[in-house]
Design an enzyme around this catalytic site. Structure first.
Site, PDB file in Angstrom:
ATOM      1  N   GLU A  71       7.821  13.235  -9.971  1.00  0.00           N
ATOM      2  CA  GLU A  71       8.484  11.991  -9.551  1.00  0.00           C
ATOM      3  C   GLU A  71       8.458  10.980 -10.684  1.00  0.00           C
ATOM      4  O   GLU A  71       7.700  11.155 -11.654  1.00  0.00           O
ATOM      5  CB  GLU A  71       7.777  11.413  -8.314  1.00  0.00           C
ATOM      6  N   HIS A 112      11.888  -1.022  -3.076  1.00  0.00           N
ATOM      7  CA  HIS A 112      12.705   0.135  -3.386  1.00  0.00           C
ATOM      8  C   HIS A 112      14.124  -0.392  -3.619  1.00  0.00           C
ATOM      9  O   HIS A 112      14.592  -1.232  -2.859  1.00  0.00           O
ATOM     10  CB  HIS A 112      12.676   1.121  -2.206  1.00  0.00           C
ATOM     11  N   ARG A 127      12.984   1.866 -11.261  1.00  0.00           N
ATOM     12  CA  ARG A 127      13.128   1.188  -9.966  1.00  0.00           C
ATOM     13  C   ARG A 127      13.142  -0.336 -10.046  1.00  0.00           C
ATOM     14  O   ARG A 127      13.999  -0.982  -9.464  1.00  0.00           O
ATOM     15  CB  ARG A 127      11.918   1.544  -9.081  1.00  0.00           C
ATOM     16  N   HIS A 176       8.747  -1.903   0.064  1.00  0.00           N
ATOM     17  CA  HIS A 176       8.382  -0.498   0.266  1.00  0.00           C
ATOM     18  C   HIS A 176       6.873  -0.268   0.355  1.00  0.00           C
ATOM     19  O   HIS A 176       6.425   0.610   1.069  1.00  0.00           O
ATOM     20  CB  HIS A 176       8.966   0.311  -0.889  1.00  0.00           C
ATOM     21  N   ARG A 188       2.448   0.355  -7.881  1.00  0.00           N
ATOM     22  CA  ARG A 188       1.950   1.669  -7.438  1.00  0.00           C
ATOM     23  C   ARG A 188       2.752   2.796  -8.086  1.00  0.00           C
ATOM     24  O   ARG A 188       3.981   2.761  -8.092  1.00  0.00           O
ATOM     25  CB  ARG A 188       2.087   1.764  -5.921  1.00  0.00           C
TER      26      ARG A 188
HETATM   27  C1  LIG Z   1       9.445   5.424   4.082  1.00  0.00           C
HETATM   28  C2  LIG Z   1       8.128   5.581   3.362  1.00  0.00           C
HETATM   29  C3  LIG Z   1       7.949   6.666   2.505  1.00  0.00           C
HETATM   30  C4  LIG Z   1       6.722   6.836   1.834  1.00  0.00           C
HETATM   31  N1  LIG Z   1       6.529   7.941   1.035  1.00  0.00           N
HETATM   32  C5  LIG Z   1       5.321   8.137   0.447  1.00  0.00           C
HETATM   33  C6  LIG Z   1       5.050   9.332  -0.300  1.00  0.00           C
HETATM   34  O1  LIG Z   1       5.889  10.205  -0.433  1.00  0.00           O
HETATM   35  N2  LIG Z   1       3.807   9.470  -0.872  1.00  0.00           N
HETATM   36  C7  LIG Z   1       2.837   8.517  -0.754  1.00  0.00           C
HETATM   37  O2  LIG Z   1       1.729   8.693  -1.297  1.00  0.00           O
HETATM   38  N3  LIG Z   1       3.056   7.398  -0.015  1.00  0.00           N
HETATM   39  C8  LIG Z   1       4.258   7.199   0.568  1.00  0.00           C
HETATM   40  N4  LIG Z   1       4.467   6.070   1.324  1.00  0.00           N
HETATM   41  C9  LIG Z   1       3.342   5.140   1.506  1.00  0.00           C
HETATM   42  C10 LIG Z   1       2.324   5.746   2.479  1.00  0.00           C
HETATM   43  O3  LIG Z   1       3.014   6.370   3.535  1.00  0.00           O
HETATM   44  C11 LIG Z   1       1.383   4.689   3.042  1.00  0.00           C
HETATM   45  O4  LIG Z   1       0.861   3.911   2.010  1.00  0.00           O
HETATM   46  C12 LIG Z   1       0.215   5.316   3.797  1.00  0.00           C
HETATM   47  O5  LIG Z   1       0.679   6.247   4.725  1.00  0.00           O
HETATM   48  C13 LIG Z   1      -0.623   4.246   4.492  1.00  0.00           C
HETATM   49  O6  LIG Z   1      -1.558   4.888   5.337  1.00  0.00           O
HETATM   50  P1  LIG Z   1      -2.645   4.023   6.120  1.00  0.00           P
HETATM   51  O7  LIG Z   1      -3.508   4.998   6.832  1.00  0.00           O
HETATM   52  O8  LIG Z   1      -3.278   3.056   5.206  1.00  0.00           O
HETATM   53  O9  LIG Z   1      -1.774   3.183   7.156  1.00  0.00           O
HETATM   54  P2  LIG Z   1      -0.686   3.649   8.230  1.00  0.00           P
HETATM   55  O10 LIG Z   1      -0.342   5.079   8.134  1.00  0.00           O
HETATM   56  O11 LIG Z   1       0.423   2.672   8.138  1.00  0.00           O
HETATM   57  O12 LIG Z   1      -1.451   3.468   9.606  1.00  0.00           O
HETATM   58  C14 LIG Z   1      -1.806   2.198  10.081  1.00  0.00           C
HETATM   59  C15 LIG Z   1      -2.468   2.360  11.421  1.00  0.00           C
HETATM   60  O13 LIG Z   1      -3.053   1.135  11.811  1.00  0.00           O
HETATM   61  C16 LIG Z   1      -2.670   0.828  13.130  1.00  0.00           C
HETATM   62  N5  LIG Z   1      -2.702  -0.629  13.292  1.00  0.00           N
HETATM   63  C17 LIG Z   1      -2.089  -1.579  12.552  1.00  0.00           C
HETATM   64  N6  LIG Z   1      -2.369  -2.796  13.042  1.00  0.00           N
HETATM   65  C18 LIG Z   1      -3.178  -2.612  14.106  1.00  0.00           C
HETATM   66  C19 LIG Z   1      -3.793  -3.463  15.049  1.00  0.00           C
HETATM   67  N7  LIG Z   1      -3.654  -4.797  15.010  1.00  0.00           N
HETATM   68  N8  LIG Z   1      -4.554  -2.912  16.017  1.00  0.00           N
HETATM   69  C20 LIG Z   1      -4.709  -1.577  16.113  1.00  0.00           C
HETATM   70  N9  LIG Z   1      -4.156  -0.719  15.252  1.00  0.00           N
HETATM   71  C21 LIG Z   1      -3.406  -1.234  14.268  1.00  0.00           C
HETATM   72  C22 LIG Z   1      -1.296   1.440  13.272  1.00  0.00           C
HETATM   73  O14 LIG Z   1      -0.987   1.625  14.631  1.00  0.00           O
HETATM   74  C23 LIG Z   1      -1.522   2.762  12.541  1.00  0.00           C
HETATM   75  O15 LIG Z   1      -2.162   3.671  13.378  1.00  0.00           O
HETATM   76  C24 LIG Z   1       5.682   5.887   2.004  1.00  0.00           C
HETATM   77  C25 LIG Z   1       5.868   4.813   2.864  1.00  0.00           C
HETATM   78  C26 LIG Z   1       7.072   4.658   3.545  1.00  0.00           C
HETATM   79  C27 LIG Z   1       7.227   3.483   4.467  1.00  0.00           C
END
Ligand SMILES: Cc1cc2nc3c(=O)[nH]c(=O)nc-3n(C[C@H](O)[C@H](O)[C@H](O)COP(=O)(O)OP(=O)(O)OC[C@H]3O[C@@H](n4cnc5c(N)ncnc54)[C@H](O)[C@@H]3O)c2cc1C
Length: 530
Positions: free
Chosen positions: A115, A239, A287, A348, A383
């Site tokens: 990438e 993005h 980007r 993003h 990032r």
């Molecule tokens: C379209 C898109 C494509 C992406 N592609 C990539 C990729 O290819 N590779 C990569 O490395 N990263 C990618 N990313 C980034 C990556 O997906 C995220 O950074 C990562 O998944 C974040 O994980 P997390 O566990 O920190 O949070 P999340 O997966 O966002 O989970 C957050 C959790 O917290 C909970 N939560 C939030 N607020 C509260 C609250 N007040 N009370 C209770 N629960 C709460 C939510 O319900 C959820 O369960 C992408 C992001 C997007 C949006």
């Protein structure tokens, strides 16, 4: 309700922490909405890890630091990158079906893609829906684990601290969280010896964002209110091309469309405009350059969007290369084989967040954090693609290890005060919340987006001040709902972003301001102290 450990969030970071903790203690996982509503399930590209014989950790470290424009903490970058192969192994053990291909010797090996910003092939993936496969495998393991309780439909409101103890001991400890049961409207007090925040980013603070609806910065706002420092909140990644559609605000148009010949055109002048910004690389510039160019055209000409046009390519070629996008757009009345696609840049990824150390510890005793809600030092000012899921796995596990290794030092939580249920009136003015929510997202987009100026930031700050009074008043009078909780956190996140942006008197990485276009010789974190 008392537990051993509470994990807030059921994405990549939260479930990794929960599974590691559950080896020895009982864990409660709380999530707002459904258990798959975070960004993790939406990730497309994959996860970065050095797995190819020709690649090295040093290469991956260098690529990460170059992307981060010198703001990364080298110690953190090394810590995460060296643990990547182990993280991938664990996911394979959990059943994530990563794509494989035959290597030079004919043996089956993980298929690695490359990438932008990576000097080698190092992205493991499951087709173009890696996040969904990872989320499903983690959730299946968590659901099957006897030491894990998963509670969906719980919107956490505020952390329980020493101030909520029935008899205040003067401790600065975090003892758990107050959570709204979305079905009953009741607020529960969940206490534990340790709490892990894994609540994802704050992308929804912007009008256009690829992040899911719940990315409202709740964890960052809760930690800040409880007294933890946050860092580098001005570093918001955009993005360049997201579909402009008033209903569907978060549909990504992959960079491959530009890679395969897509042209960016100003709908007013009907001219290809990249030649004014990067004549050499045109649409294939990095980007941030493309995103800034689009933003500049939009602002200069007062447009709502620009056009991304690939209709000059043969229709079969377009359909074959972009089947998902083609179908989705047709459903919205746009035939990309015959007409241009209206696009805007979209938020993003949230690079900054709650400050943590290599054990996932925040400033507050008893509170850990992992994933997109944190500032760990990995991403710096920008990032590198596919490093974010990796950060979730490494820090989810690091936080769990530290809690387990120090288990005996974590005291039982004291009795705490129940949630103040005196605000029993239901608001009959949902329109106020909706209106404020829309207003924040719009002015953040217009004033605190890709290209900033001090004047625009101050305008945003002024509006935040007025809205904070209004929302504070509303919050104080009515029964809490998820929408109201999110609005309050969105506003808090907006405030932290603007304050951080005003503090940085230079342009670096994702923060670009016309008032300070130069990059300073020494890179410094923007750290906000409550
Ligand atoms: C379209 C898109 C494509 C992406 N592609 C990539 C990729 O290819 N590779 C990569 O490395 N990263 C990618 N990313 C980034 C990556 O997906 C995220 O950074 C990562 O998944 C974040 O994980 P997390 O566990 O920190 O949070 P999340 O997966 O966002 O989970 C957050 C959790 O917290 C909970 N939560 C939030 N607020 C509260 C609250 N007040 N009370 C209770 N629960 C709460 C939510 O319900 C959820 O369960 C992408 C992001 C997007 C949006």
């Amino acid at each position: 309700m008392t537990h051993d450990v509470i994990v807030i969030g059921s994405g990549g970071a939260g479930l990794t922490a929960a599974l590691a903790l559950a080896e020895q203690v009982k864990v409660l996982v709380l999530a707002k909405g459904t258990l798959t509503s975070g960004s993790t399930a939406w990730a497309q590209g994959g996860i970065a890890a050095v797995l190819d014989a020709g690649d090295t950790f040093e290469n991956h470290v260098r690529d990460t630091m170059v992307a981060g424009a010198g703001l990364n903490q080298r110690e953190t970058v090394e810590f995460v990158i060296e643990r990547a192969p182990h993280a991938i192994d664990r996911l394979i053990q959990l059943g994530v079906p990563f794509n494989t291909a035959k290597d030079d010797l004919g043996a089956e090996a993980l298929h690695l893609t490359r990438e932008g910003g990576h000097s080698h092939r190092r992205i493991v993936h499951v087709d173009d829906a890696t996040g969904w496969a990872v989320q499903a495998a983690l959730l299946k393991a968590a659901e099957a684990h006897p030491n894990i309780t998963l509670l969906a439909g719980r919107t956490c409101i505020d952390l329980i601290t020493g101030h909520h103890e029935e008899r205040y001991s003067g401790s600065g400890r975090v003892w758990g969280v107050y959570a709204l049961d979305e079905a009953t409207g009741k607020v529960e007090a969940h206490t534990a010896r340790a709490t892990v925040l894994a609540t994802g980013g704050a992308g929804r603070v912007y009008q256009f964002s690829t992040a899911p609806r719940g990315a409202t910065g709740d964890g960052i706002a809760m930690a800040w209110r409880a007294g933890a420092r946050v860092g580098n909140m001005e570093m918001m990644q955009f993005h360049p091309t997201c579909l402009y559609n008033l209903e569907v605000k978060n549909f990504l148009i992959t960079e491959a469309v530009r890679g395969e010949g897509g042209r960016l055109i100003n709908p007013r002048t009907r001219k290809r405009f990249m030649e004014f910004y990067d004549a050499g690389r045109m649409e294939l510039a990095p980007r941030d350059v493309v995103a800034r160019a689009i933003d500049s055209e939009i602002k200069k000409y007062g447009l709502d969007y620009v056009h991304l046009d690939i209709s000059h390519m043969p229709a079969d070629f377009v359909r074959e290369h972009f089947p998902t996008i083609h179908e989705k757009l047709l459903g919205l009345g746009i035939d990309m084989t015959r007409e241009p696609i209206p696009v805007v840049p979209a938020q993003h990824y949230t690079c900054g967040g709650v400050m943590i150390d290599l054990d996932g510890r925040t400033d507050l005793p008893g509170l850990y954090a992992a994933g997109e809600c944190t500032e760990s030092g990995l991403h710096g000012a920008n990032r590198l693609a596919s490093n974010s899921l990796l950060e979730c796995f490494v820090f989810g596990e690091a936080a769990a290890s530290h809690i387990l290794a120090n288990w005996d030092s974590f005291a039982e939580p004291p009795k705490v005060r129940p949630w103040d249920e005196s605000r029993v009136t239901n608001s009959d003015e949902e329109v106020v919340i909706k209106q404020n929510w829309t207003e924040i997202r719009r002015f953040m987009w217009n004033y605190v987006g890709i290209v900033r100026t001090t004047k625009r930031l101050e305008r945003a700050q002024h509006r935040i001040k007025l809205l904070t009074e209004e929302v504070g008043d509303y919050y104080g009078h009515f029964r809490v709902t998820t929408d109201l909780i999110e609005l309050r956190n969105l506003l808090q996140s907006a405030d932290l972003i603007v304050k951080s942006a005003l503090r940085r008197h230079e342009s670096r990485g994702l923060h670009f301001t016309l008032d300070y276009p130069q990059t300073r010789s020494v890179a410094k974190d923007t750290v906000l102290v409550p």
